[in-house]
Every structure is written in structure tokens, then in C-alpha cells.
Design a protein around this motif. Structure first.
Motif, PDB file in Angstrom:
ATOM      1  N   VAL A 102      92.155  -1.434 -61.231  1.00 19.95           N
ATOM      2  CA  VAL A 102      92.103  -1.745 -59.807  1.00 19.95           C
ATOM      3  C   VAL A 102      93.191  -0.978 -59.061  1.00 19.95           C
ATOM      4  O   VAL A 102      92.956  -0.412 -57.993  1.00 19.95           O
ATOM      5  CB  VAL A 102      92.251  -3.265 -59.571  1.00 19.95           C
ATOM      6  CG1 VAL A 102      92.331  -3.578 -58.092  1.00 19.95           C
ATOM      7  CG2 VAL A 102      91.100  -4.017 -60.218  1.00 19.95           C
ATOM      8  N   TRP A 103      94.380  -0.925 -59.605  1.00 21.35           N
ATOM      9  CA  TRP A 103      95.494  -0.247 -58.932  1.00 21.35           C
ATOM     10  C   TRP A 103      95.284   1.264 -58.876  1.00 21.35           C
ATOM     11  O   TRP A 103      95.724   1.930 -57.956  1.00 21.35           O
ATOM     12  CB  TRP A 103      96.819  -0.558 -59.619  1.00 21.35           C
ATOM     13  CG  TRP A 103      97.254  -1.985 -59.434  1.00 21.35           C
ATOM     14  CD1 TRP A 103      97.100  -2.749 -58.325  1.00 21.35           C
ATOM     15  CD2 TRP A 103      97.921  -2.798 -60.386  1.00 21.35           C
ATOM     16  NE1 TRP A 103      97.616  -3.990 -58.528  1.00 21.35           N
ATOM     17  CE2 TRP A 103      98.145  -4.057 -59.797  1.00 21.35           C
ATOM     18  CE3 TRP A 103      98.353  -2.597 -61.695  1.00 21.35           C
ATOM     19  CZ2 TRP A 103      98.774  -5.101 -60.452  1.00 21.35           C
ATOM     20  CZ3 TRP A 103      98.991  -3.636 -62.340  1.00 21.35           C
ATOM     21  CH2 TRP A 103      99.193  -4.873 -61.724  1.00 21.35           C
ATOM     22  N   LEU A 104      94.670   1.827 -59.886  1.00 27.21           N
ATOM     23  CA  LEU A 104      94.470   3.271 -59.962  1.00 27.21           C
ATOM     24  C   LEU A 104      93.079   3.699 -59.506  1.00 27.21           C
ATOM     25  O   LEU A 104      92.676   4.834 -59.723  1.00 27.21           O
ATOM     26  CB  LEU A 104      94.721   3.751 -61.397  1.00 27.21           C
ATOM     27  CG  LEU A 104      96.111   3.451 -61.960  1.00 27.21           C
ATOM     28  CD1 LEU A 104      96.195   3.863 -63.422  1.00 27.21           C
ATOM     29  CD2 LEU A 104      97.178   4.149 -61.137  1.00 27.21           C
ATOM     30  N   TYR A 105      92.359   2.816 -58.861  1.00 31.56           N
ATOM     31  CA  TYR A 105      90.992   3.092 -58.424  1.00 31.56           C
ATOM     32  C   TYR A 105      90.974   4.194 -57.370  1.00 31.56           C
ATOM     33  O   TYR A 105      91.733   4.171 -56.409  1.00 31.56           O
ATOM     34  CB  TYR A 105      90.357   1.825 -57.843  1.00 31.56           C
ATOM     35  CG  TYR A 105      88.988   2.031 -57.265  1.00 31.56           C
ATOM     36  CD1 TYR A 105      87.871   2.111 -58.082  1.00 31.56           C
ATOM     37  CD2 TYR A 105      88.805   2.161 -55.894  1.00 31.56           C
ATOM     38  CE1 TYR A 105      86.618   2.300 -57.555  1.00 31.56           C
ATOM     39  CE2 TYR A 105      87.554   2.354 -55.350  1.00 31.56           C
ATOM     40  CZ  TYR A 105      86.462   2.427 -56.179  1.00 31.56           C
ATOM     41  OH  TYR A 105      85.214   2.616 -55.656  1.00 31.56           O
ATOM     42  N   GLU A 106      90.131   5.188 -57.568  1.00 35.77           N
ATOM     43  CA  GLU A 106      89.926   6.249 -56.589  1.00 35.77           C
ATOM     44  C   GLU A 106      88.429   6.458 -56.428  1.00 35.77           C
ATOM     45  O   GLU A 106      87.667   6.367 -57.387  1.00 35.77           O
ATOM     46  CB  GLU A 106      90.547   7.561 -57.060  1.00 35.77           C
ATOM     47  CG  GLU A 106      92.057   7.566 -57.048  1.00 35.77           C
ATOM     48  CD  GLU A 106      92.614   8.918 -57.454  1.00 35.77           C
ATOM     49  OE1 GLU A 106      91.936   9.936 -57.247  1.00 35.77           O
ATOM     50  OE2 GLU A 106      93.729   8.936 -57.981  1.00 35.77           O
ATOM     51  N   GLU A 107      88.021   6.764 -55.215  1.00 37.44           N
ATOM     52  CA  GLU A 107      86.611   7.026 -54.943  1.00 37.44           C
ATOM     53  C   GLU A 107      86.461   8.510 -54.634  1.00 37.44           C
ATOM     54  O   GLU A 107      87.155   9.037 -53.767  1.00 37.44           O
ATOM     55  CB  GLU A 107      86.149   6.197 -53.744  1.00 37.44           C
ATOM     56  CG  GLU A 107      84.688   6.353 -53.435  1.00 37.44           C
ATOM     57  CD  GLU A 107      84.257   5.466 -52.283  1.00 37.44           C
ATOM     58  OE1 GLU A 107      83.098   5.529 -51.915  1.00 37.44           O
ATOM     59  OE2 GLU A 107      85.099   4.718 -51.749  1.00 37.44           O
ATOM     60  N   GLU A 108      85.573   9.193 -55.328  1.00 33.82           N
ATOM     61  CA  GLU A 108      85.343  10.615 -55.097  1.00 33.82           C
ATOM     62  C   GLU A 108      84.252  10.776 -54.047  1.00 33.82           C
ATOM     63  O   GLU A 108      83.125  10.375 -54.248  1.00 33.82           O
ATOM     64  CB  GLU A 108      84.916  11.308 -56.393  1.00 33.82           C
ATOM     65  CG  GLU A 108      84.729  12.798 -56.246  1.00 33.82           C
ATOM     66  CD  GLU A 108      85.994  13.493 -55.782  1.00 33.82           C
ATOM     67  OE1 GLU A 108      86.004  13.971 -54.642  1.00 33.82           O
ATOM     68  OE2 GLU A 108      86.969  13.531 -56.544  1.00 33.82           O
ATOM     69  N   LEU A 109      84.628  11.332 -52.900  1.00 34.83           N
ATOM     70  CA  LEU A 109      83.680  11.490 -51.809  1.00 34.83           C
ATOM     71  C   LEU A 109      83.116  12.909 -51.717  1.00 34.83           C
ATOM     72  O   LEU A 109      82.123  13.128 -51.035  1.00 34.83           O
ATOM     73  CB  LEU A 109      84.350  11.118 -50.478  1.00 34.83           C
ATOM     74  CG  LEU A 109      84.829   9.666 -50.386  1.00 34.83           C
ATOM     75  CD1 LEU A 109      85.565   9.420 -49.075  1.00 34.83           C
ATOM     76  CD2 LEU A 109      83.667   8.702 -50.529  1.00 34.83           C
ATOM     77  N   ALA A 110      83.729  13.849 -52.366  1.00 37.87           N
ATOM     78  CA  ALA A 110      83.237  15.228 -52.327  1.00 37.87           C
ATOM     79  C   ALA A 110      82.059  15.355 -53.283  1.00 37.87           C
ATOM     80  O   ALA A 110      82.196  15.227 -54.498  1.00 37.87           O
ATOM     81  CB  ALA A 110      84.347  16.190 -52.708  1.00 37.87           C
ATOM     82  N   ALA A 111      80.881  15.617 -52.714  1.00 33.21           N
ATOM     83  CA  ALA A 111      79.659  15.648 -53.513  1.00 33.21           C
ATOM     84  C   ALA A 111      79.717  16.709 -54.607  1.00 33.21           C
ATOM     85  O   ALA A 111      79.187  16.503 -55.701  1.00 33.21           O
ATOM     86  CB  ALA A 111      78.460  15.892 -52.609  1.00 33.21           C
ATOM     87  N   ASP A 112      80.377  17.832 -54.341  1.00 30.09           N
ATOM     88  CA  ASP A 112      80.410  18.886 -55.344  1.00 30.09           C
ATOM     89  C   ASP A 112      81.324  18.566 -56.516  1.00 30.09           C
ATOM     90  O   ASP A 112      81.281  19.220 -57.547  1.00 30.09           O
ATOM     91  CB  ASP A 112      80.814  20.217 -54.707  1.00 30.09           C
ATOM     92  CG  ASP A 112      82.178  20.151 -54.036  1.00 30.09           C
ATOM     93  OD1 ASP A 112      82.538  19.089 -53.524  1.00 30.09           O
ATOM     94  OD2 ASP A 112      82.873  21.184 -54.042  1.00 30.09           O
ATOM     95  N   LYS A 113      82.165  17.540 -56.388  1.00 31.91           N
ATOM     96  CA  LYS A 113      83.042  17.149 -57.487  1.00 31.91           C
ATOM     97  C   LYS A 113      82.473  15.985 -58.297  1.00 31.91           C
ATOM     98  O   LYS A 113      83.011  15.634 -59.335  1.00 31.91           O
ATOM     99  CB  LYS A 113      84.427  16.779 -56.953  1.00 31.91           C
ATOM    100  CG  LYS A 113      85.162  17.971 -56.381  1.00 31.91           C
ATOM    101  CD  LYS A 113      86.533  17.594 -55.919  1.00 31.91           C
ATOM    102  CE  LYS A 113      87.252  18.811 -55.350  1.00 31.91           C
ATOM    103  NZ  LYS A 113      88.541  18.465 -54.790  1.00 31.91           N
TER     104      LYS A 113
END
Length: 158
Positions: free
Chosen positions: A19-30
Motif C-alpha cells: 500500500v505504501w509503495l503503490y504506484e499507478e502507471e498512466l503512460a500507455a506505452d509503459k
């Protein structure tokens, strides 16, 4: 019981790292997308034709409270704004830049794509709009798909 409580607390702390290290990737190419997917093919097509620097500009016009935005006077005012915007230019790196320089095109040799708005019913032509005796009737009688077959529904622009 102390060992059980201690192990439970240790487990909670370890699991909380997610939960603390949660990141959401929004760049579709990644994100993981198969290279042969339809999305990748469509993105390639768009970049080939329009490049990466295209931007969309929205202009919203609001009528005075309690008035109809689709009167001839309001539409003529929007046409006046449209003509004014197209007439603007600026100097960038010694070059005169106008709408015809920066507009979106299907290929480099094509003419500019027409802006899409409620004025599309009259091809953004002041003379056609002025000659129309009842603009609201025109809007109601013309099938929007004949004007902008690939665009969003007319309600998007009204």
C-alpha cells in the motif's frame, strides 16, 4: 499469545509495504500491451498522420441566463469568434504562424481539417448562416452524421 500477536503485526507491516509503495502507471506505452495489439497499431497510425505535438482546443460559449444559445444572433457571434481566431497570427522563430500552419491534417499535403462545432451545419460560412431563416430548424432537420460521420454525437457540442 505474544508470539502470535507479534507474527501478525510483522505480517501486517510486511503486507502494508504494498500500500505504501503503490504506484499507478498512466503512460500507455509503459504498460504491458502486446506489440501486435489493435491499440498499438492505431497509435502508430495516429502518430504517423498527426505527430505527437497536436493539441485540441475547446472553446465553450455560454448564453446569458435564461436565453437560448441557438438563436441566429448567438450563432453569428460564435461565427465572428471563429473568424477572429482563424485570423490571428504570431511570429515564432522568425516565421509567421497562423491556424493554417498548425492545424491538424491527415497527411502533410492535405488541407486543414475543419473545426467541428455547431457552426458545422453551415460549413463555418457566415453567408450560409445569415441566409438561413431558421437556424434551429436547420439543426433539427440535418442528420449530424452527414456533417461529422466519425465524430462524437451532436450533444457533445451543444
Amino acid at each position: 499469545p505474544g508470539a502470535t500477536i507479534g507474527l501478525c503485526l510483522l505480517f501486517v507491516v510486511i503486507m502494508a509495504q504494498g500500500v505504501w509503495l503503490y504506484e499507478e502507471e498512466l503512460a500507455a506505452d509503459k504498460q504491458f500491451t502486446p506489440r501486435d495489439s489493435q491499440a498499438v497499431n492505431e497509435e502508430t497510425w495516429v502518430v504517423e498522420r498527426f505527430g505527437n505535438n497536436d493539441r485540441t482546443v475547446y472553446l465553450q460559449v455560454e448564453a446569458d441566463e435564461g436565453t437560448n444559445m441557438l438563436t441566429k444572433a448567438s450563432l453569428l457571434y460564435m461565427q465572428e469568434m471563429h473568424e477572429w481566431l482563424l485570423s490571428q497570427s504570431l511570429i515564432v522563430d522568425g516565421e509567421n504562424v497562423t491556424y493554417n500552419v498548425v492545424c491538424a491534417r491527415y497527411t502533410k499535403d492535405d488541407d486543414c481539417k475543419s473545426p467541428v462545432s455547431v457552426l458545422s451545419f453551415w460549413q463555418h460560412n457566415r453567408t450560409l448562416l445569415e441566409a438561413d431563416p431558421n437556424p434551429l430548424s436547420t439543426i433539427n432537420s440535418v442528420d449530424w452524421r452527414d456533417i461529422e460521420p466519425s465524430g462524437p454525437p451532436l450533444s457533445y457540442y451543444l
